[in-house]
Design a protein around this motif. Structure first.
Motif, PDB file in Angstrom:
ATOM      1  N   LEU A  20       0.838  -1.201   0.000  1.00 43.02           N
ATOM      2  CA  LEU A  20       0.000   0.000   0.000  1.00 43.02           C
ATOM      3  C   LEU A  20       0.874   1.253   0.000  1.00 43.02           C
ATOM      4  CD1 LEU A  20      -2.782  -1.108   2.508  1.00 43.02           C
ATOM      5  CD2 LEU A  20      -2.921  -0.993   0.013  1.00 43.02           C
ATOM      6  N   MET A  21       1.936   1.221   0.804  1.00 43.67           N
ATOM      7  CA  MET A  21       2.839   2.378   0.848  1.00 43.67           C
ATOM      8  C   MET A  21       3.535   2.557  -0.496  1.00 43.67           C
ATOM      9  SD  MET A  21       3.950   4.727   3.039  1.00 43.67           S
ATOM     10  CE  MET A  21       4.067   4.218   4.769  1.00 43.67           C
ATOM     11  N   GLN A  22       3.793   1.463  -1.175  1.00 44.35           N
ATOM     12  CA  GLN A  22       4.441   1.547  -2.494  1.00 44.35           C
ATOM     13  C   GLN A  22       3.453   1.897  -3.600  1.00 44.35           C
ATOM     14  OE1 GLN A  22       6.306  -2.367  -2.487  1.00 44.35           O
ATOM     15  NE2 GLN A  22       8.323  -1.399  -2.326  1.00 44.35           N
ATOM     16  N   GLY A  23       2.186   2.040  -3.232  1.00 44.47           N
ATOM     17  CA  GLY A  23       1.198   2.480  -4.214  1.00 44.47           C
ATOM     18  C   GLY A  23       0.738   1.405  -5.179  1.00 44.47           C
ATOM     19  N   ARG A  24       0.910   0.147  -4.790  1.00 45.97           N
ATOM     20  CA  ARG A  24       0.470  -0.936  -5.683  1.00 45.97           C
ATOM     21  C   ARG A  24      -1.055  -0.934  -5.809  1.00 45.97           C
ATOM     22  NH1 ARG A  24       5.044  -4.430  -5.670  1.00 45.97           N
ATOM     23  NH2 ARG A  24       6.727  -2.903  -5.799  1.00 45.97           N
ATOM     24  N   PRO A  25      -1.585  -1.334  -6.956  1.00 45.99           N
ATOM     25  CA  PRO A  25      -3.043  -1.332  -7.124  1.00 45.99           C
ATOM     26  C   PRO A  25      -3.699  -2.246  -6.089  1.00 45.99           C
ATOM     27  CG  PRO A  25      -1.927  -1.756  -9.214  1.00 45.99           C
ATOM     28  CD  PRO A  25      -0.879  -1.810  -8.140  1.00 45.99           C
ATOM     29  N   TYR A  27      -7.150  -0.969  -4.462  1.00 40.81           N
ATOM     30  CA  TYR A  27      -8.528  -0.540  -4.214  1.00 40.81           C
ATOM     31  C   TYR A  27      -9.358  -0.737  -5.478  1.00 40.81           C
ATOM     32  CZ  TYR A  27      -5.916   1.442  -0.403  1.00 40.81           C
ATOM     33  OH  TYR A  27      -5.076   1.578   0.670  1.00 40.81           O
ATOM     34  N   ASN A  29     -11.065   0.962  -7.499  1.00 43.90           N
ATOM     35  CA  ASN A  29     -10.849   1.781  -8.689  1.00 43.90           C
ATOM     36  C   ASN A  29      -9.462   1.575  -9.307  1.00 43.90           C
ATOM     37  OD1 ASN A  29     -11.683   3.598 -10.633  1.00 43.90           O
ATOM     38  ND2 ASN A  29     -10.952   5.366  -9.498  1.00 43.90           N
ATOM     39  N   ASP A  30      -8.538   0.997  -8.525  1.00 48.76           N
ATOM     40  CA  ASP A  30      -7.228   0.664  -9.092  1.00 48.76           C
ATOM     41  C   ASP A  30      -7.331  -0.592  -9.957  1.00 48.76           C
ATOM     42  OD1 ASP A  30      -6.358   2.655  -7.381  1.00 48.76           O
ATOM     43  OD2 ASP A  30      -5.484   1.271  -5.921  1.00 48.76           O
ATOM     44  N   ASN A  34      -9.689  -0.292 -17.527  1.00 49.69           N
ATOM     45  CA  ASN A  34      -9.823   1.066 -18.066  1.00 49.69           C
ATOM     46  C   ASN A  34     -11.086   1.259 -18.890  1.00 49.69           C
ATOM     47  OD1 ASN A  34      -7.610   2.191 -16.903  1.00 49.69           O
ATOM     48  ND2 ASN A  34      -6.251   1.884 -18.653  1.00 49.69           N
TER      49      ASN A  34
ATOM     50  N   ARG B  27      -3.777   8.359 -13.706  1.00 44.91           N
ATOM     51  CA  ARG B  27      -4.522   7.115 -13.489  1.00 44.91           C
ATOM     52  C   ARG B  27      -4.912   6.472 -14.823  1.00 44.91           C
ATOM     53  NH1 ARG B  27      -5.769   5.513  -8.441  1.00 44.91           N
ATOM     54  NH2 ARG B  27      -7.410   4.204  -9.305  1.00 44.91           N
ATOM     55  N   ASN B  30      -2.330   4.283 -16.057  1.00 49.42           N
ATOM     56  CA  ASN B  30      -2.020   3.167 -15.158  1.00 49.42           C
ATOM     57  C   ASN B  30      -1.063   3.496 -14.023  1.00 49.42           C
ATOM     58  OD1 ASN B  30      -3.705   1.035 -15.969  1.00 49.42           O
ATOM     59  ND2 ASN B  30      -2.478   0.815 -17.825  1.00 49.42           N
ATOM     60  N   LYS B  32      -1.458   3.975 -10.792  1.00 50.40           N
ATOM     61  CA  LYS B  32      -2.569   3.828  -9.848  1.00 50.40           C
ATOM     62  C   LYS B  32      -2.171   4.163  -8.417  1.00 50.40           C
ATOM     63  CE  LYS B  32      -5.382   1.952 -12.979  1.00 50.40           C
ATOM     64  NZ  LYS B  32      -6.582   2.580 -13.501  1.00 50.40           N
ATOM     65  N   SER B  33      -0.910   4.488  -8.193  1.00 50.66           N
ATOM     66  CA  SER B  33      -0.495   4.845  -6.830  1.00 50.66           C
ATOM     67  C   SER B  33      -1.081   6.192  -6.428  1.00 50.66           C
ATOM     68  CB  SER B  33       1.030   4.928  -6.756  1.00 50.66           C
ATOM     69  OG  SER B  33       1.505   6.019  -7.534  1.00 50.66           O
ATOM     70  N   LYS B  35      -3.943   8.480  -5.806  1.00 58.57           N
ATOM     71  CA  LYS B  35      -5.347   8.174  -5.495  1.00 58.57           C
ATOM     72  C   LYS B  35      -6.219   9.404  -5.644  1.00 58.57           C
ATOM     73  CE  LYS B  35      -3.897   4.126  -4.076  1.00 58.57           C
ATOM     74  NZ  LYS B  35      -3.805   3.075  -5.094  1.00 58.57           N
ATOM     75  N   VAL B  73       5.196   7.706  -6.397  1.00 55.57           N
ATOM     76  CA  VAL B  73       5.856   6.773  -5.480  1.00 55.57           C
ATOM     77  C   VAL B  73       6.490   5.596  -6.235  1.00 55.57           C
ATOM     78  CG1 VAL B  73       3.936   5.213  -4.919  1.00 55.57           C
ATOM     79  CG2 VAL B  73       5.584   5.821  -3.141  1.00 55.57           C
ATOM     80  N   GLU B  74       6.086   5.391  -7.490  1.00 58.20           N
ATOM     81  CA  GLU B  74       6.715   4.345  -8.303  1.00 58.20           C
ATOM     82  C   GLU B  74       8.227   4.561  -8.402  1.00 58.20           C
ATOM     83  OE1 GLU B  74       3.675   5.408  -8.851  1.00 58.20           O
ATOM     84  OE2 GLU B  74       2.449   3.691  -9.453  1.00 58.20           O
ATOM     85  N   TYR B  97      -4.944   4.099   2.229  1.00 61.89           N
ATOM     86  CA  TYR B  97      -5.278   4.886   1.031  1.00 61.89           C
ATOM     87  C   TYR B  97      -4.414   6.142   0.903  1.00 61.89           C
ATOM     88  CZ  TYR B  97      -8.521   6.214  -2.719  1.00 61.89           C
ATOM     89  OH  TYR B  97      -9.089   6.531  -3.933  1.00 61.89           O
ATOM     90  N   ALA B 100       0.688   6.139   0.084  1.00 63.21           N
ATOM     91  CA  ALA B 100       1.622   6.409  -1.012  1.00 63.21           C
ATOM     92  C   ALA B 100       1.940   7.907  -1.081  1.00 63.21           C
ATOM     93  CB  ALA B 100       1.047   5.911  -2.333  1.00 63.21           C
TER      94      ALA B 100
END
Lengths: 172, 150
Positions: A20-25, A27, A29-30, A34, B27, B30, B32-33, B35, B73-74, B97, B100
């Protein structure tokens, strides 16, 4: 007296924290593709009203509209949005879309479209006729009020819990 | 319209609508980090770095990053992983949530002010809302992280 426990007093790292901290999909909406449809809700402007007619004919003509749901085309099966226990004691008095709306913002219709813009346009083209009713705004005035909040058919308690909708009583 | 910029070290050319905001462009590509929270520049979960400064991507037109450097954050995955260990240790992980964006903020804070006081951490993080933690555990984790190895 010091005791050694396996869990108490010991750090339990979270399983999902790193991703989650690394922003991986993670949630909804992630993870949505598309090209998925966008759903928008048409909401009531009234605190309490009967929905007499929902005319979706103009909205359906918009290119890019895939589906419009209203009280007229969904199953009329009651359920509860509560889910704290099992068996869940709350009366089943909620429908996907109902012939009554009970707060400003209650759902009247759902539109699925290929884009957010088209879904928003469709909401504006849906014509709703309401019979505006007197809301109950004070819970101390609710019992046996002349405004009955759940006058509709098809609602039920799951076991005896004092459910008396004619007197605006969900449980007692 | 076409917008040329540098995203996480790579030069990119994206085709976007003139009125499109950076959050939506990212977004749609892609990333997606980043939000979408309030979508009204109040909550901070859409934070990105533009030329190393934190910016709310929900309120920045994509066209405005032409020629600039955008960091999400990527680009700082190892730092984010290290920060997440501190969060885990302090019990600051809940829904995640906002995490990131917090990693990006801490990265930017570290560059600007490598040894902040508690007040300076709070001041810097004030725009990043978290409805789970109550901030105490996060502040402890950030302090521990910036404090170094021990």
């Amino acid at each position: 007296m010091k005791k050694n426990f396996r869990v108490v007093n010991n750090l339990t790292p979270s399983v999902d924290g790193k991703g989650l901290m690394q922003g991986r999909p993670a949630y909804t909406n992630d993870l949505a593709p598309n090209n998925c449809l966008i759903v928008k809700l048409l909401r009531s402007p009234y605190a309490f009203a009967k929905v007499l007619k929902v005319d979706i004919s103009e909205a359906l003509k918009l290119p890019g509209i895939e589906c419009i749901l209203t009280k007229d085309n969904v199953p009329h099966v009651s359920f509860t949005r509560a889910g704290q226990g099992y068996p869940e004691p709350s009366p089943h008095d909620k429908f996907i879309f109902d012939e009554y709306v009970r707060y400003v913002g209650d759902e009247v219709a759902a539109v699925a479209a290929v884009s957010e813009e088209i879904a928003e346009q469709a909401l504006k083209l849906i014509k709703v006729e309401y019979e505006v009713l007197e809301p109950v705004l004070d819970f101390e005035q609710a019992y046996e009020n002349k405004s009955v909040i759940h006058p509709e058919d098809g609602i039920q308690d799951m076991f005896p819990i004092g459910f008396d909708p004619n007197k605006n009583l969900a449980a007692s | 319209m076409e917008v040329k910029f540098n995203l996480n070290g790579l030069d990119v050319i994206w085709s976007v609508q003139p009125g499109e905001f950076l959050l939506d462009s990212l977004r749609a590509h892609n990333i997606k980090s980043v939000k979408k929270g309030c979508d009204g520049s109040a909550c901070g979960v859409c934070t990105v770095l533009v030329d190393d400064k934190p910016v709310l991507s929900c309120s920045l037109l994509t066209a405005k990053v032409e020629g600039h450097k955008v960091t999400t954050v990527e680009a700082i995955q190892d730092e984010a992983a290290a920060l997440s260990e501190r969060f885990s240790r302090e019990g600051a992980d809940q829904c995640g949530y906002c995490n990131a964006a917090i990693a990006l903020m801490v990265h930017a804070l570290k560059k600007e002010n490598p040894h902040p006081t508690d007040e300076e951490i709070k001041d810097y993080m004030v725009g990043n809302l978290c409805r789970c933690t109550g901030y105490q555990s996060q502040n402890r984790a950030i302090k521990a992280y910036l404090g170094g190895k021990k």
